[in-house]
Design a protein around this motif. Structure first.
Motif, PDB file in Angstrom:
ATOM      1  N   HIS A  86       0.811  -1.218   0.000  1.00  0.00           N
ATOM      2  CA  HIS A  86       0.000   0.000   0.000  1.00  0.00           C
ATOM      3  C   HIS A  86       0.849   1.275   0.000  1.00  0.00           C
ATOM      4  O   HIS A  86       0.311   2.367   0.193  1.00  0.00           O
ATOM      5  N   LYS A  87       2.146   1.125  -0.169  1.00  0.00           N
ATOM      6  CA  LYS A  87       3.081   2.264  -0.142  1.00  0.00           C
ATOM      7  C   LYS A  87       3.010   3.027   1.173  1.00  0.00           C
ATOM      8  O   LYS A  87       3.084   4.245   1.212  1.00  0.00           O
ATOM      9  N   GLN A  88       2.870   2.292   2.260  1.00  0.00           N
ATOM     10  CA  GLN A  88       2.862   2.913   3.577  1.00  0.00           C
ATOM     11  C   GLN A  88       4.276   3.198   4.080  1.00  0.00           C
ATOM     12  O   GLN A  88       4.454   4.040   4.966  1.00  0.00           O
ATOM     13  N   THR A  92       7.492   5.971  -2.935  1.00  0.00           N
ATOM     14  CA  THR A  92       7.416   5.508  -4.312  1.00  0.00           C
ATOM     15  C   THR A  92       7.211   3.998  -4.361  1.00  0.00           C
ATOM     16  O   THR A  92       7.492   3.279  -3.389  1.00  0.00           O
ATOM     17  N   ARG A  93       6.755   3.519  -5.489  1.00  0.00           N
ATOM     18  CA  ARG A  93       6.379   2.120  -5.641  1.00  0.00           C
ATOM     19  C   ARG A  93       7.570   1.166  -5.591  1.00  0.00           C
ATOM     20  O   ARG A  93       7.500   0.118  -4.944  1.00  0.00           O
ATOM     21  N   ARG A  94       8.662   1.497  -6.258  1.00  0.00           N
ATOM     22  CA  ARG A  94       9.751   0.525  -6.420  1.00  0.00           C
ATOM     23  C   ARG A  94      10.337   0.021  -5.094  1.00  0.00           C
ATOM     24  O   ARG A  94      10.419  -1.201  -4.887  1.00  0.00           O
ATOM     25  N   PRO A  95      10.770   0.899  -4.170  1.00  0.00           N
ATOM     26  CA  PRO A  95      11.332   0.355  -2.919  1.00  0.00           C
ATOM     27  C   PRO A  95      10.304  -0.420  -2.093  1.00  0.00           C
ATOM     28  O   PRO A  95      10.653  -1.388  -1.418  1.00  0.00           O
ATOM     29  N   ASN A  96       9.040  -0.018  -2.144  1.00  0.00           N
ATOM     30  CA  ASN A  96       7.996  -0.785  -1.456  1.00  0.00           C
ATOM     31  C   ASN A  96       7.870  -2.179  -2.060  1.00  0.00           C
ATOM     32  O   ASN A  96       7.738  -3.167  -1.321  1.00  0.00           O
ATOM     33  N   ASP A  97       7.899  -2.271  -3.392  1.00  0.00           N
ATOM     34  CA  ASP A  97       7.770  -3.570  -4.043  1.00  0.00           C
ATOM     35  C   ASP A  97       8.971  -4.467  -3.747  1.00  0.00           C
ATOM     36  O   ASP A  97       8.823  -5.683  -3.573  1.00  0.00           O
ATOM     37  N   ILE A  98      10.149  -3.881  -3.684  1.00  0.00           N
ATOM     38  CA  ILE A  98      11.338  -4.668  -3.357  1.00  0.00           C
ATOM     39  C   ILE A  98      11.199  -5.248  -1.943  1.00  0.00           C
ATOM     40  O   ILE A  98      11.415  -6.440  -1.712  1.00  0.00           O
TER      41      ILE A  98
END
Length: 345
Positions: A86-88, A92-98
């Protein structure tokens, strides 16, 4: 769009904008890097400590305690993956997805597969046609779902209130298998990376368990660990929407769609820890990217706002929330039981 419909949309959109502005002004959408750094470090330390204890204990029945500890740790790691999705954690999306992908690998589930379905749930919570969390073959959450059941699934729907918690013991296995299936079918992004992580998880986990423990104890360890993890995960997510109003057709505006279909669970910091912040389900659905520790501070703002605008706000105790779930499941299965009794009368 008709004039009245346009006015309604503007009004309800304005309501949410006003609430969002109040929450933002309170600083509740700013990132909490320090909190998550300590949270992640603590989880990893306990995970490492549990496996070190596992190695030292050897072939002992005390290992079943380690299995229980690992069930809790796996759930806490999964909560971090949820927050990352949820990008909490990062903006940004990339470090959250990693971060989410790594945590998915640690517990043996596909982060990309899970968050895809979870985001569809957030878009249409408790919508009979669009919420994947209502699409569970073994259960009937609406009268329509109950009517179309047949065979063994019909029998399960009739007795689903009794079967609900036993079925949760399989949720951990379901998370593993569903993730592997999605990766195998190419239904996720980062397919090769997640495939490698899940393969490594399964190989290392099973090798460690069966090399250290005798075969019978190893099987029991896996069963207890996975069953408790499944129950923990299910008990964390089930109180949030089950038994709340379901929707069909054209959904309500965003504010009401999220509030009316969600339920909060009362409690202090222990409840916040145990449920990973999911006990503030209304606030989480209204502001999915709000960092977990800010949800408790947003709760009184949202509750007051709903009271001022005549929007029903549901909050109950943890035990009562499970009663709501079971009562709803029992009610949905009642027509099936009545039909069977009529046929045999």
């Amino acid at each position: 769009m008709s004039g009245s419909a346009a006015t309604a949309t503007t009004t309800t959109g304005g309501e949410y904008a006003a609430l969002l502005g109040e929450v933002r002004a309170a600083g509740l959408l700013r990132r909490r890097y320090g909190y998550y750094a300590w949270k992640i470090a603590g989880n990893l330390a306990v995970l490492a400590g549990a496996w070190v204890a596992f190695a030292f204990l050897g072939d002992s029945w005390w290992q079943l305690m380690i299995a229980a500890v690992l069930a809790v740790v796996f759930a806490q790691l999964a909560f971090i993956g949820h927050d990352a999705g949820h990008k909490q954690i990062f903006r940004t999306r990339r470090p959250n997805d990693i971060l989410g992908t790594v945590h998915g690998g640690l517990v043996g589930m596909s982060y990309r597969w899970w968050i895809s379905g979870h985001n569809r749930h957030h878009a249409n919570p408790n919508h009979e046609d669009h919420d994947p969390d209502l699409d569970i073959p073994a259960l009937a959450f609406t009268s329509r779902q109950a009517r179309i059941k047949s065979g063994f699934l019909r029998w399960m729907a009739k007795h689903q209130a009794v079967l609900f918690f036993p079925l949760l013991t399989l949720e951990g296995l379901n998370l593993h298998v569903s993730g592997i299936r999605a990766i195998w079918r190419g239904e996720t992004k980062a397919r090769r990376l997640e495939g490698a992580l899940l393969t490594a998880h399964v190989v290392v986990y099973l090798a460690a368990v069966f090399l250290v423990l005798s075969p019978g104890l190893a099987v029991l360890f896996v069963v207890i660990h996975q069953a408790l993890w499944g129950v923990y995960m299910g008990c964390s997510f089930a109180p949030n929407h089950k038994g709340m109003p379901t929707m069909t057709g054209q959904p309500l505006d965003f504010l009401r769609r999220q509030v009316l279909t969600s339920r909060n669970v009362r409690g202090g910091r222990l409840t916040d820890f145990a449920l990973g912040g999911l006990n503030y389900q209304i606030e989480h659905h209204l502001f999915p990217n709000m960092p977990r520790p800010h949800l408790r501070h947003a709760q009184p703002i949202v509750r007051r706002f709903c009271a001022e605008h005549g929007i029903s706000y549901s909050q109950t105790s943890l035990v009562r929330s499970y009663r709501h779930v079971l009562e709803h499941l029992h009610e949905m299965g009642a027509p099936l039981r009545a039909a069977d009794r009529a046929r045999t009368a």
